[in-house]
Design a protein around this motif. Structure first.
Motif, PDB file in Angstrom:
ATOM      1  N   VAL A  13      33.842  35.321  45.461  1.00 42.22           N
ATOM      2  CA  VAL A  13      34.041  36.501  44.607  1.00 42.22           C
ATOM      3  C   VAL A  13      35.471  36.686  44.130  1.00 42.22           C
ATOM      4  CG1 VAL A  13      32.075  37.755  45.538  1.00 42.22           C
ATOM      5  CG2 VAL A  13      34.329  38.089  46.558  1.00 42.22           C
ATOM      6  N   HIS A  14      36.419  36.075  44.786  1.00 46.70           N
ATOM      7  CA  HIS A  14      37.808  36.264  44.383  1.00 46.70           C
ATOM      8  C   HIS A  14      38.127  35.567  43.057  1.00 46.70           C
ATOM      9  CE1 HIS A  14      37.760  37.175  48.654  1.00 46.70           C
ATOM     10  NE2 HIS A  14      38.693  38.044  48.344  1.00 46.70           N
ATOM     11  N   PHE A  19      39.929  35.938  37.291  1.00 49.44           N
ATOM     12  CA  PHE A  19      39.781  35.602  35.881  1.00 49.44           C
ATOM     13  C   PHE A  19      39.540  36.846  35.020  1.00 49.44           C
ATOM     14  CE2 PHE A  19      39.452  31.227  37.271  1.00 49.44           C
ATOM     15  CZ  PHE A  19      40.079  30.549  36.229  1.00 49.44           C
ATOM     16  N   ILE A  20      38.843  37.840  35.559  1.00 48.54           N
ATOM     17  CA  ILE A  20      38.647  39.082  34.810  1.00 48.54           C
ATOM     18  C   ILE A  20      39.985  39.785  34.592  1.00 48.54           C
ATOM     19  CG2 ILE A  20      37.671  41.424  34.949  1.00 48.54           C
ATOM     20  CD1 ILE A  20      35.182  40.090  36.306  1.00 48.54           C
ATOM     21  N   VAL A  21      40.774  39.891  35.634  1.00 49.57           N
ATOM     22  CA  VAL A  21      42.097  40.515  35.508  1.00 49.57           C
ATOM     23  C   VAL A  21      42.950  39.717  34.519  1.00 49.57           C
ATOM     24  CG1 VAL A  21      44.243  41.030  36.747  1.00 49.57           C
ATOM     25  CG2 VAL A  21      42.040  41.597  37.781  1.00 49.57           C
ATOM     26  N   LEU A  22      42.868  38.394  34.594  1.00 51.45           N
ATOM     27  CA  LEU A  22      43.657  37.535  33.709  1.00 51.45           C
ATOM     28  C   LEU A  22      43.260  37.707  32.244  1.00 51.45           C
ATOM     29  CD1 LEU A  22      45.847  35.372  33.571  1.00 51.45           C
ATOM     30  CD2 LEU A  22      44.050  33.651  33.911  1.00 51.45           C
ATOM     31  N   PHE A  23      41.945  37.706  31.946  1.00 58.25           N
ATOM     32  CA  PHE A  23      41.579  37.824  30.532  1.00 58.25           C
ATOM     33  C   PHE A  23      41.896  39.207  29.972  1.00 58.25           C
ATOM     34  CE2 PHE A  23      36.975  38.833  31.723  1.00 58.25           C
ATOM     35  CZ  PHE A  23      36.856  40.031  31.041  1.00 58.25           C
ATOM     36  N   VAL A  24      41.835  40.241  30.796  1.00 59.12           N
ATOM     37  CA  VAL A  24      42.218  41.575  30.321  1.00 59.12           C
ATOM     38  C   VAL A  24      43.713  41.602  30.000  1.00 59.12           C
ATOM     39  CG1 VAL A  24      42.485  44.001  31.015  1.00 59.12           C
ATOM     40  CG2 VAL A  24      40.337  42.811  31.466  1.00 59.12           C
TER      41      VAL A  24
END
Length: 165
Positions: A13-14, A19-24
């Motif tokens: 899950v990490h 990747f979500i934090v990165l694309f935002v």
């Protein structure tokens, strides 16, 4: 060393979270940049991170199903697993919607002869920001319910005594 099957989910899950934090962060930076070349490079990395996060979230959801089957008999409130899974599915749905919006606006941008470019850019930005907020909300809620499963219910804890009230 053998890895227990129920531990593959918390290990996996990490990656989608990162990747979500990165694309935002990449997309928010793109909104602030004026150079078109930098924007194109940023958009490439943004879209790549979005697709990777979607794939990794789906993998984590699958591994979560496997882990849930192994720990269901060991926790008191099985409904907490269902809640965690529903939130993860909503997170995956937000990522799918975000990708669909990006594809739609890329298509509209290429064929925008009859559309106002300022309206197109503003509506794209507002829709993406709303989806970012929804994605972040579901990400935090999914993570919180997952942590509660471990810390309050003992999910995945080896030799955890079942002390149900």
């Amino acid at each position: 060393m053998i890895i227990r099957t129920e531990l593959l989910h918390p290990l996996s899950v990490h990656f989608p979270i990162a990747f979500i934090v990165l694309f935002v962060m990449i997309k928010l930076a793109i909104f602030c940049v004026k150079d078109e070349i930098v924007k194109k490079i940023g958009n490439f990395f943004y879209q790549a991170c979005l697709i990777v996060s979607l794939i990794l979230t789906a993998i984590s959801l699958y591994l979560g199903d496997s882990a849930a089957e192994l720990v269901k008999g060991k926790i008191c409130q099985i409904s907490k697993i269902d809640q965690h899974e529903e939130l993860a599915k909503l997170l995956l749905l937000m990522l799918i919607l975000l990708l669909a919006v990006e594809i739609l606006f890329t298509f509209l941008k290429d064929y925008r002869k009859n559309l106002n470019p300022k309206w197109l850019k503003t509506s794209h930005m507002l829709l993406v920001l709303c989806l970012f907020i929804a994605t972040g909300t579901f990400l935090v809620k999914t993570a919180h319910t997952g942590a509660a499963l471990v810390y309050e219910q003992g999910a995945g804890v080896l030799n955890h005594p079942k002390n149900c009230p």
